[in-house]
Design an enzyme around this catalytic site. Structure first.
Site, mmCIF file in Angstrom:
data_model
loop_
_atom_site.group_PDB
_atom_site.id
_atom_site.type_symbol
_atom_site.label_atom_id
_atom_site.label_comp_id
_atom_site.label_asym_id
_atom_site.label_seq_id
_atom_site.Cartn_x
_atom_site.Cartn_y
_atom_site.Cartn_z
ATOM 1 N N TYR A 23 3.346 12.414 5.496
ATOM 2 C CA TYR A 23 2.254 11.465 5.245
ATOM 3 C C TYR A 23 2.738 10.302 4.373
ATOM 4 O O TYR A 23 2.359 9.156 4.585
ATOM 5 C CB TYR A 23 1.088 12.189 4.568
ATOM 6 C CG TYR A 23 -0.009 11.267 4.098
ATOM 7 C CD1 TYR A 23 -0.911 10.714 4.999
ATOM 8 C CD2 TYR A 23 -0.145 10.950 2.748
ATOM 9 C CE1 TYR A 23 -1.923 9.858 4.574
ATOM 10 C CE2 TYR A 23 -1.161 10.101 2.318
ATOM 11 C CZ TYR A 23 -2.033 9.552 3.236
ATOM 12 O OH TYR A 23 -3.029 8.707 2.807
ATOM 13 N N GLU A 24 3.604 10.620 3.397
ATOM 14 C CA GLU A 24 4.114 9.595 2.493
ATOM 15 C C GLU A 24 5.328 8.859 3.060
ATOM 16 O O GLU A 24 5.970 8.101 2.353
ATOM 17 C CB GLU A 24 4.438 10.218 1.134
ATOM 18 C CG GLU A 24 3.194 10.676 0.408
ATOM 19 C CD GLU A 24 3.457 11.226 -0.984
ATOM 20 O OE1 GLU A 24 4.635 11.468 -1.346
ATOM 21 O OE2 GLU A 24 2.471 11.424 -1.716
ATOM 22 N N GLU A 82 2.480 17.286 -9.803
ATOM 23 C CA GLU A 82 3.555 16.802 -8.928
ATOM 24 C C GLU A 82 3.036 16.514 -7.525
ATOM 25 O O GLU A 82 3.354 15.484 -6.945
ATOM 26 C CB GLU A 82 4.689 17.833 -8.870
ATOM 27 C CG GLU A 82 5.838 17.458 -7.968
ATOM 28 C CD GLU A 82 6.618 16.227 -8.421
ATOM 29 O OE1 GLU A 82 7.298 15.625 -7.570
ATOM 30 O OE2 GLU A 82 6.557 15.860 -9.599
ATOM 31 N N GLY A 94 -14.323 18.560 -0.381
ATOM 32 C CA GLY A 94 -14.356 18.913 -1.799
ATOM 33 C C GLY A 94 -13.159 19.686 -2.304
ATOM 34 O O GLY A 94 -13.107 20.044 -3.479
ATOM 35 N N GLY A 96 -9.899 18.744 -2.679
ATOM 36 C CA GLY A 96 -9.087 17.987 -3.634
ATOM 37 C C GLY A 96 -9.752 17.924 -4.997
ATOM 38 O O GLY A 96 -9.105 18.130 -6.032
ATOM 39 N N ASN A 123 -1.534 3.910 -1.036
ATOM 40 C CA ASN A 123 -2.428 5.017 -0.693
ATOM 41 C C ASN A 123 -3.841 4.754 -1.229
ATOM 42 O O ASN A 123 -4.329 5.432 -2.137
ATOM 43 C CB ASN A 123 -1.858 6.330 -1.231
ATOM 44 C CG ASN A 123 -2.548 7.537 -0.646
ATOM 45 O OD1 ASN A 123 -3.621 7.445 -0.064
ATOM 46 N ND2 ASN A 123 -1.930 8.691 -0.821
ATOM 47 N N TYR A 130 -9.338 9.063 -6.799
ATOM 48 C CA TYR A 130 -9.013 9.313 -8.205
ATOM 49 C C TYR A 130 -9.895 8.478 -9.133
ATOM 50 O O TYR A 130 -10.359 8.963 -10.155
ATOM 51 C CB TYR A 130 -7.542 9.033 -8.478
ATOM 52 C CG TYR A 130 -6.597 9.897 -7.681
ATOM 53 C CD1 TYR A 130 -6.879 11.235 -7.401
ATOM 54 C CD2 TYR A 130 -5.403 9.380 -7.185
ATOM 55 C CE1 TYR A 130 -6.010 12.025 -6.667
ATOM 56 C CE2 TYR A 130 -4.526 10.160 -6.453
ATOM 57 C CZ TYR A 130 -4.829 11.474 -6.196
ATOM 58 O OH TYR A 130 -3.963 12.255 -5.474
#
Length: 159
Positions: A23-24, A82, A94, A96, A123, A130
């Site tokens: 994904y990254e 990490e 919910g 995460g 992202n 967040y």
């Protein structure tokens, strides 16, 4: 449901680490083996800890892998997250938030004063998530990293 990872979870954690790396856009950098993760999480001297997010029927759908850091300014430990990952088809359920809530609970319970992590600048969905929890970006800091040849050159024995 959030629970502490067990050695039996290492294969699924390893698989999700690789999913996160893909994904990254950095799958080629994800070189950790299951054995390395097992040793880091459950060896004689664990260096990291993990929690698993599960559905009601026990299907693992996400994980948080973290370790302790220390703040010389605060004088206490904190948690450095990490990796936080929820499988794409399970996002929005919910999981995460539940993983982050568990880490925040651990911080409060143990007297740790910081829960920190990094997020890629591109992202935007994660950044928005967040921020919705009250997390603030540390824009005045830049992360530096030494790896591979540069790390070897700097750490090579001098004569």
């Amino acid at each position: 449901m959030i629970r502490t990872a067990t050695p039996a979870d290492v294969p699924v954690i390893h698989a999700m680490v690789r999913e996160l790396a893909e994904y990254e856009k950095a799958l080629d950098e994800a070189r950790a083996t299951e054995e390395q993760l097992r040793e880091a999480l459950f060896g004689e001297r664990p260096a990291a800890f993990a929690h698993i997010a599960e559905t009601e029927d026990g299907e693992p759908v996400g994980f948080a892998l973290w370790f302790l850091n220390f703040s010389t300014w605060r004088g206490v430990h904190g948690i450095y997250l990490e990796d936080l990952y929820v499988r794409p088809d399970r996002r929005g359920g919910g999981h995460g938030k539940a993983l982050l809530t568990e880490l925040a609970r651990i911080c409060v319970e143990r007297g740790y004063e910081r829960l920190e992590w990094s997020v890629l600048d591109w992202n935007e969905p994660s950044i928005a998530f967040y921020r919705s929890l009250g997390a603030l970006p540390q824009d005045e800091w830049t992360v530096f990293r030494l790896t591979d040849g540069a790390l070897g050159a700097l750490g090579a024995p001098t004569r």
